[in-house]
Design a protein around this motif. Structure first.
Motif, PDB file in Angstrom:
ATOM      1  N   TYR A  19      35.615  36.226  46.323  1.00 21.39           N
ATOM      2  CA  TYR A  19      34.480  36.592  45.468  1.00 21.39           C
ATOM      3  C   TYR A  19      34.793  37.830  44.621  1.00 21.39           C
ATOM      4  O   TYR A  19      34.274  37.986  43.518  1.00 21.39           O
ATOM      5  N   LEU A  20      35.665  38.723  45.111  1.00 19.43           N
ATOM      6  CA  LEU A  20      36.050  39.906  44.335  1.00 19.43           C
ATOM      7  C   LEU A  20      36.773  39.494  43.057  1.00 19.43           C
ATOM      8  O   LEU A  20      36.554  40.076  41.993  1.00 19.43           O
ATOM      9  N   ALA A  21      37.646  38.505  43.174  1.00 15.31           N
ATOM     10  CA  ALA A  21      38.359  37.992  42.000  1.00 15.31           C
ATOM     11  C   ALA A  21      37.380  37.299  41.055  1.00 15.31           C
ATOM     12  O   ALA A  21      37.454  37.479  39.832  1.00 15.31           O
ATOM     13  N   GLU A  22      36.461  36.533  41.601  1.00 10.46           N
ATOM     14  CA  GLU A  22      35.480  35.829  40.781  1.00 10.46           C
ATOM     15  C   GLU A  22      34.633  36.812  39.987  1.00 10.46           C
ATOM     16  O   GLU A  22      34.337  36.577  38.809  1.00 10.46           O
ATOM     17  N   ASP A  23      34.247  37.927  40.615  1.00 15.94           N
ATOM     18  CA  ASP A  23      33.421  38.932  39.946  1.00 15.94           C
ATOM     19  C   ASP A  23      34.101  39.523  38.716  1.00 15.94           C
ATOM     20  O   ASP A  23      33.430  39.934  37.768  1.00 15.94           O
ATOM     21  N   LYS A  24      35.433  39.580  38.721  1.00 18.26           N
ATOM     22  CA  LYS A  24      36.173  40.118  37.572  1.00 18.26           C
ATOM     23  C   LYS A  24      36.699  39.008  36.660  1.00 18.26           C
ATOM     24  O   LYS A  24      37.411  39.289  35.704  1.00 18.26           O
ATOM     25  N   GLY A  25      36.377  37.769  36.961  1.00 21.50           N
ATOM     26  CA  GLY A  25      36.843  36.656  36.149  1.00 21.50           C
ATOM     27  C   GLY A  25      38.334  36.405  36.286  1.00 21.50           C
ATOM     28  O   GLY A  25      38.968  35.859  35.391  1.00 21.50           O
ATOM     29  N   ILE A  26      38.909  36.802  37.421  1.00 21.20           N
ATOM     30  CA  ILE A  26      40.348  36.659  37.647  1.00 21.20           C
ATOM     31  C   ILE A  26      40.660  35.242  38.102  1.00 21.20           C
ATOM     32  O   ILE A  26      40.022  34.717  39.018  1.00 21.20           O
ATOM     33  N   ASN A  27      41.649  34.649  37.461  1.00 23.78           N
ATOM     34  CA  ASN A  27      42.102  33.309  37.834  1.00 23.78           C
ATOM     35  C   ASN A  27      42.988  33.428  39.073  1.00 23.78           C
ATOM     36  O   ASN A  27      44.058  34.029  39.019  1.00 23.78           O
ATOM     37  N   LEU A  28      42.559  32.870  40.179  1.00 24.23           N
ATOM     38  CA  LEU A  28      43.273  32.937  41.451  1.00 24.23           C
ATOM     39  C   LEU A  28      43.995  31.626  41.714  1.00 24.23           C
ATOM     40  O   LEU A  28      43.376  30.560  41.717  1.00 24.23           O
ATOM     41  N   GLU A  29      45.320  31.704  41.885  1.00 29.07           N
ATOM     42  CA  GLU A  29      46.136  30.535  42.210  1.00 29.07           C
ATOM     43  C   GLU A  29      46.813  30.775  43.551  1.00 29.07           C
ATOM     44  O   GLU A  29      47.439  31.816  43.750  1.00 29.07           O
ATOM     45  N   VAL A  30      46.689  29.822  44.455  1.00 29.72           N
ATOM     46  CA  VAL A  30      47.310  29.929  45.773  1.00 29.72           C
ATOM     47  C   VAL A  30      48.211  28.723  45.979  1.00 29.72           C
ATOM     48  O   VAL A  30      47.764  27.581  45.818  1.00 29.72           O
ATOM     49  N   LYS A  31      49.466  28.987  46.326  1.00 30.93           N
ATOM     50  CA  LYS A  31      50.424  27.914  46.597  1.00 30.93           C
ATOM     51  C   LYS A  31      51.045  28.163  47.961  1.00 30.93           C
ATOM     52  O   LYS A  31      51.717  29.169  48.166  1.00 30.93           O
ATOM     53  N   VAL A  32      50.784  27.244  48.854  1.00 34.07           N
ATOM     54  CA  VAL A  32      51.380  27.322  50.185  1.00 34.07           C
ATOM     55  C   VAL A  32      52.275  26.102  50.324  1.00 34.07           C
ATOM     56  O   VAL A  32      51.794  24.992  50.499  1.00 34.07           O
ATOM     57  N   ASN A  33      53.589  26.330  50.210  1.00 36.13           N
ATOM     58  CA  ASN A  33      54.538  25.222  50.215  1.00 36.13           C
ATOM     59  C   ASN A  33      55.004  24.817  51.605  1.00 36.13           C
ATOM     60  O   ASN A  33      55.683  23.821  51.755  1.00 36.13           O
TER      61      ASN A  33
END
Length: 139
Positions: A19-33
Motif C-alpha cells: 500500500y505504501l507503493a500504491e500511495d506514491k503511484g509506484i509501479n511494483l514488479e515482483v519476480k520470483v523465479n
C-alpha cells in the motif's frame, strides 16, 4: 536460526507494505523465479526485507518503479529515485542520508540491512545500472 522460505517471507511482507507503493503511484514488479530455502533468523529476515522495501519506496519518485526479484540464491531490490548514484563508501553507515534537502528518515535502514547480512554471512552490494538504485543480497 531455522530454514526459511524466502519467497514466502517476501510475499508476506509485501502484503503489508504494498500500500505504501500504491500511495506514491509506484509501479511494483515482483519476480520470483525459484523457491529459495535459506538458513536465517526469521525475525531478522523480515526486518531486512522491510527496511529494503520501505527505503526503496521512501526514496523513490512519485510514479516511479520498484522491482523485486528472487533468483539464483539472490534477492534483488531495484528502484528509480534520485538521478545519481549513492556514495558506496557511506551507503551502509549509520545516520547516512542521501541529501540534506531530502531528510525523510533517520539514516538507519541500510545500516540495519548491512548488519543483518553481516550477522548471517550474506553479501550485500549496491549498484546503479540504468538509473536504478539496486541492492543485491547473495545468500
Amino acid at each position: 536460526m531455522q530454514e526459511v522460505d524466502l519467497p514466502e517471507v517476501l510475499n508476506t511482507q509485501l502484503y503489508y507494505l504494498s500500500y505504501l507503493a500504491e500511495d506514491k503511484g509506484i509501479n511494483l514488479e515482483v519476480k520470483v523465479n525459484s523457491s529459495l530455502l535459506i538458513m536465517a533468523n526469521h525475525f531478522l529476515l523480515e526486518g531486512l526485507i522491510n527496511n529494503l522495501i520501505i527505503n526503496a519506496i521512501t526514496y523513490n519518485k512519485e510514479k516511479g518503479s520498484l522491482q523485486i526479484a528472487v533468483d539464483d540464491k539472490k534477492l534483488i531490490v531495484s528502484n528509480s529515485g534520485e538521478k545519481m548514484p549513492l556514495n558506496p563508501t557511506k551507503i551502509f553507515q549509520r545516520f547516512n542520508q542521501t541529501s540534506e534537502k531530502n531528510k525523510k528518515g533517520n539514516g538507519l535502514g541500510l545500516s540495519i540491512v548491512y548488519q543483518i547480512c553481516k550477522f548471517h554471512g550474506w553479501k550485500i552490494s549496491y549498484d546503479y545500472p540504468e538509473d536504478k538504485h539496486t541492492f543485491t543480497i547473495c545468500f
